[in-house]
Scaffold this active site. Structure first.
Site, short mmCIF file in Angstrom:
data_model
loop_
_atom_site.label_atom_id
_atom_site.label_comp_id
_atom_site.label_asym_id
_atom_site.label_seq_id
_atom_site.Cartn_x
_atom_site.Cartn_y
_atom_site.Cartn_z
N GLU A 227 -14.73 0.60 -3.49
CA GLU A 227 -13.40 -0.06 -3.30
C GLU A 227 -13.76 -1.53 -2.49
OE1 GLU A 227 -10.99 0.63 -5.12
OE2 GLU A 227 -11.26 2.85 -5.79
N CYS B 17 -6.58 -5.93 0.24
CA CYS B 17 -7.55 -6.26 -0.80
C CYS B 17 -6.58 -6.51 -2.00
CB CYS B 17 -8.27 -5.05 -0.94
SG CYS B 17 -7.49 -3.33 -1.35
#
Ligand code: NAP
Length: 483
Positions: free
Chosen positions: A257, A291
């Site tokens: 990720e 993010c």
């Protein structure tokens, strides 16, 4: 408040969790509060030897945990959910103390983190296989899933609780055992989460935590060890690629990720009020250190002035200060270094011709930063290419939906995008054209433990959460049986 803070910190283990013991080390490193600059704690500093001890403990525990009935594994996770839900404030306080974020963001994260325990407690007994006659008719095909083994997990500082539970919960549900390495800036929350799992009944060695100031050599040795079966990493694309080089040597399954550079599109005919509300959430959740944070705002020329002014007003109304005070909407960044990195990007944008204005004032002491709107940015300039990771919003005016989509997709990243469209149908049509693993349509938040989280392109490999998350920790086994 000082007493509550002291009690919260006193409840957190400072050692390494290896097997059933909290192990102290001669070497320690400091964890500091970015808002006040004070040292919060000294935590154990694992070297390669301790990290490998943790791998051994996880490996020794694997057989027993994998053989534990899925429902019994689920019950441990369910109890962890219940403990965490009852102690959300304590978790949130720790997050604020070591990460700096605002109270509401920390409470939101604590609740989100606990939900992964609930979701995967429900998933543990729902892993299904397949049983069917081969098309040739010569055999039966049986497809089963089994836990991979020892899962090594590396997490970042921006969501110290949720990034840990998003990995621990599916791994344990699948029957894997875990060695978790949290970020050096924010290890306390992870240590607290591990203790929650112990209190919930996770057997010795099922969860191990190593805190370290040497992530490179420690991780390299863990990944080279044949007892480690899989890597689950959340962090920057740069470090993710370094780790992929290492896991390639052993062809180790690797879930990644990574970074994002999320575009937010405000299309012609969109509801400006709704877009501003969504943009504030998409940009400012976690103070922009996410993010998923909207990084670039492509706004149709017909709405650009109205949207930008209203967005700046909304950012200007945010109150900035200590995250321990719930009246503040925006806390500190994780460190002064991180704040200065974000400020450098603002200065670079100014050098490139952008007009940056702070939307409001920020405390001078500590790692605080005012939100900035940067007007007059052109696609291709620094702010549209780099992950900002702070409360800075570059506005790029576009002339059409096609232009917005083209610019939005013109990046190596592909985690999430935000589309504000006149209606859901148009939003879905545009969402289908976005090269991102997730799209939020007419809303500023998409994350949900029950949905697959992850990115395309250099934003990652694999998915966490949803029905997919548990499969990152499961091997697929095919058995051929004579009729
Ligand atoms: P980072 O620098 O990549 O660090 C992430 C983790 O990797 C930390 O635990 C860090 O340890 C460790 N690490 C650093 N260098 C390493 C090495 N050579 N070998 C092994 N591990 C190493 O990222 P960050 O600054 O903490 O977090 C921000 C980044 O994470 C952003 O790019 C953000 O987009 C990304 N992120 C992605 C997601 C997602 O789900 N896609 C979610 C959150 C954050 P130390 O702390 O000791 O350096």
């Amino acid at each position: 408040m000082t007493q509550v803070v002291d009690e919260t910190l006193a409840a957190v283990p400072r050692g390494l969790l290896i097997g059933s013991d909290w192990v102290s080390t001669d070497a320690t490193f400091e964890v500091t509060d970015p808002a006040r600059g004070e040292v919060l704690a000294q935590v154990a500093d694992a070297g390669v030897a301790e990290a490998l001890d943790a791998v051994v403990a996880a490996h020794d525990a694997f057989g027993g945990w994998a053989a534990t009935a899925p429902r019994a594994r689920a019950e441990v996770l369910r109890r962890a959910y219940e403990i965490m839900s009852a102690e959300l404030e304590q978790c949130a306080r720790l997050i604020v103390l070591e990460n700096g974020k605002a109270w509401n963001d920390a409470m939101g994260e604590a609740a989100y983190a606990a939900e992964f325990f609930r979701w995967f407690s429900e998933e543990a007994s729902r892993v299904s296989g397949d049983f069917r006659l081969a098309p040739s008719g010569d055999k039966t095909i049986i497809v089963d899933h089994q836990p991979m083994g020892v899962a090594y997990m590396i997490t970042p500082w921006n969501f110290p609780a949720a990034m840990a539970t998003r990995k621990l919960a599916p791994a344990l549900a699948a029957g894997c055992t875990a060695v978790l390495k949290p970020a050096a800036e924010t290890p306390l929350t992870a240590l607290w989460v591990a203790e929650v799992l112990r209190r919930a009944g996770a057997p010795s060695g099922v969860v191990n935590v190593i805190t370290t100031s040497q992530p490179g050599p420690v991780s390299e040795s863990v990944l080279a060890d044949r007892r480690t079966a899989t890597l689950s990493f959340t962090g920057s694309t740069f470090v993710g690629k370094l780790l992929l080089e290492q896991t390639a040597r052993r062809a180790l399954p690797s879930s990644m990720e990574l970074g994002g550079n999320a575009p937010l599109l405000v299309l012609q005919g969109a509801d400006v009020e709704e877009a501003v509300e969504g943009a504030v959430l998409a940009k400012m959740r976690n103070g922009g250190s996410a993010c998923t944070a909207a990084n670039r705002f492509y706004v149709h020329e017909s709405l650009a002035t109205e949207f930008t002014n209203a967005f700046e007003r909304a950012l200007g109304a945010l109150k900035i200060g200590s995250g321990l005070d719930p009246a503040h909407d925006l806390g500190a960044l994780v460190s002064v270094k991180e704040r200065d990195k974000v400020l450098d990007l603002v200065h670079k944008a100014e050098e490139e011709g952008g007009a940056a204005s702070p939307a409001t004032g920020a405390p001078a002491e500590g790692a605080f930063l005012s939100p900035y709107v940067v007007r007059g940015v052109t696609h291709g300039q620094t702010l549209t290419r780099e992950e900002i990771f702070g409360p800075v919003a570059p506005i790029i005016t576009v002339q059409s939906t096609d232009e917005a989509v083209e610019m939005a997709n013109d990046t190596e990243y592909g985690l999430i995008s935000y589309v504000f469209a006149p209606n859901a149908g148009e939003g879905i049509r545009v969402a289908r054209r976005m090269d991102t693993g997730m799209v939020a349509i007419n809303r500023g938040v998409a994350s949900d433990p029950a949905a697959p989280f992850g990115g395309m392109k250099e934003s990652g490999l694999g998915r966490e959460g949803g029905f997919a998350g548990i499969h990152e920790f499961l091997e697929t086994k095919y058995m051929a049986v004579d009729l």
